[in-house]
Design a protein around this motif. Sequence first.
Motif, PDB file in Angstrom:
ATOM      1  N   ALA A   1       1.286  -1.484   0.045  1.00 19.47           N
ATOM      2  CA  ALA A   1       0.243   0.163  -0.265  1.00 19.47           C
ATOM      3  C   ALA A   1       0.867   1.291   0.354  1.00 19.47           C
ATOM      4  CB  ALA A   1      -0.639   0.023   1.583  1.00 19.47           C
ATOM      5  N   ASP A   2       0.497   2.541  -0.584  1.00 17.02           N
ATOM      6  CA  ASP A   2       0.489   3.338   0.076  1.00 17.02           C
ATOM      7  C   ASP A   2       1.348   3.980   0.857  1.00 17.02           C
ATOM      8  OD1 ASP A   2       2.125   6.624  -1.867  1.00 17.02           O
ATOM      9  OD2 ASP A   2       0.373   7.040  -0.290  1.00 17.02           O
ATOM     10  N   ALA A   3       2.124   4.415   1.972  1.00 11.75           N
ATOM     11  CA  ALA A   3       2.072   4.427   2.988  1.00 11.75           C
ATOM     12  C   ALA A   3       1.500   5.866   3.675  1.00 11.75           C
ATOM     13  CB  ALA A   3       3.649   5.053   3.182  1.00 11.75           C
ATOM     14  N   ARG A   4       2.263   7.169   2.096  1.00 13.32           N
ATOM     15  CA  ARG A   4       0.697   8.164   3.216  1.00 13.32           C
ATOM     16  C   ARG A   4      -1.128   7.760   2.835  1.00 13.32           C
ATOM     17  NH1 ARG A   4       3.454  11.811  -1.197  1.00 13.32           N
ATOM     18  NH2 ARG A   4       2.999  10.200  -2.352  1.00 13.32           N
ATOM     19  N   ASP A   5      -1.253   6.931   2.297  1.00 17.09           N
ATOM     20  CA  ASP A   5      -3.180   6.369   2.084  1.00 17.09           C
ATOM     21  C   ASP A   5      -2.942   5.776   2.899  1.00 17.09           C
ATOM     22  OD1 ASP A   5      -3.283   8.387  -0.275  1.00 17.09           O
ATOM     23  OD2 ASP A   5      -2.881   5.758  -1.411  1.00 17.09           O
ATOM     24  N   LEU A   6      -2.236   4.455   4.032  1.00 13.95           N
ATOM     25  CA  LEU A   6      -2.451   3.948   4.785  1.00 13.95           C
ATOM     26  C   LEU A   6      -1.989   5.091   6.192  1.00 13.95           C
ATOM     27  CD1 LEU A   6      -2.311   1.302   5.817  1.00 13.95           C
ATOM     28  CD2 LEU A   6       0.220   1.050   6.003  1.00 13.95           C
ATOM     29  N   GLY A   7      -1.197   6.025   5.925  1.00 14.61           N
ATOM     30  CA  GLY A   7      -0.966   6.439   7.422  1.00 14.61           C
ATOM     31  C   GLY A   7      -2.582   7.735   7.289  1.00 14.61           C
ATOM     32  N   ARG A   8      -3.111   8.248   7.030  1.00 12.07           N
ATOM     33  CA  ARG A   8      -4.360   8.418   6.573  1.00 12.07           C
ATOM     34  C   ARG A   8      -5.660   7.931   7.063  1.00 12.07           C
ATOM     35  NH1 ARG A   8      -2.242  11.568   2.265  1.00 12.07           N
ATOM     36  NH2 ARG A   8      -2.317  10.360   0.303  1.00 12.07           N
ATOM     37  N   ALA A   9      -5.745   6.983   6.201  1.00  8.70           N
ATOM     38  CA  ALA A   9      -6.542   5.248   7.055  1.00  8.70           C
ATOM     39  C   ALA A   9      -6.985   5.192   8.078  1.00  8.70           C
ATOM     40  CB  ALA A   9      -6.346   4.405   6.058  1.00  8.70           C
TER      41      ALA A   9
END
Length: 104
Positions: free
Chosen positions: A20-28
């Motif tokens: 997964a994309d780290a930024r997307d995972l962080g936001r989720a």
Amino acid sequence: MRNNPADRRTLTRWAQVLNADARDLGRAFLATTGQSYVAWRSEVRMTEARRYLEEGVGVAQAARRLGYAHPSAFTTVFTRAHDMSPREYQRNGWQHTDEPLIIR
């Protein structure tokens, strides 16, 4: 993380594992838990620390289980989080903490 609080994987590493994309995972993660991964991980570790100490686990062993390289590092973090040392917490302080618990 709850099964192995000594796990040192960062959110970036988890993103790689999960493809997964780290930024997307962080936001989720933030949207789901209401806090950053770093804050959540710290809270999990302190929750587990309190549980270990309440069970009578020694400071050095609790530090190892939580992934701290040295008991002194664990003591510093614990004291900062609880305004009392791990030993003080074991003796009489556990009833007086107001830190939120993460329930399994």
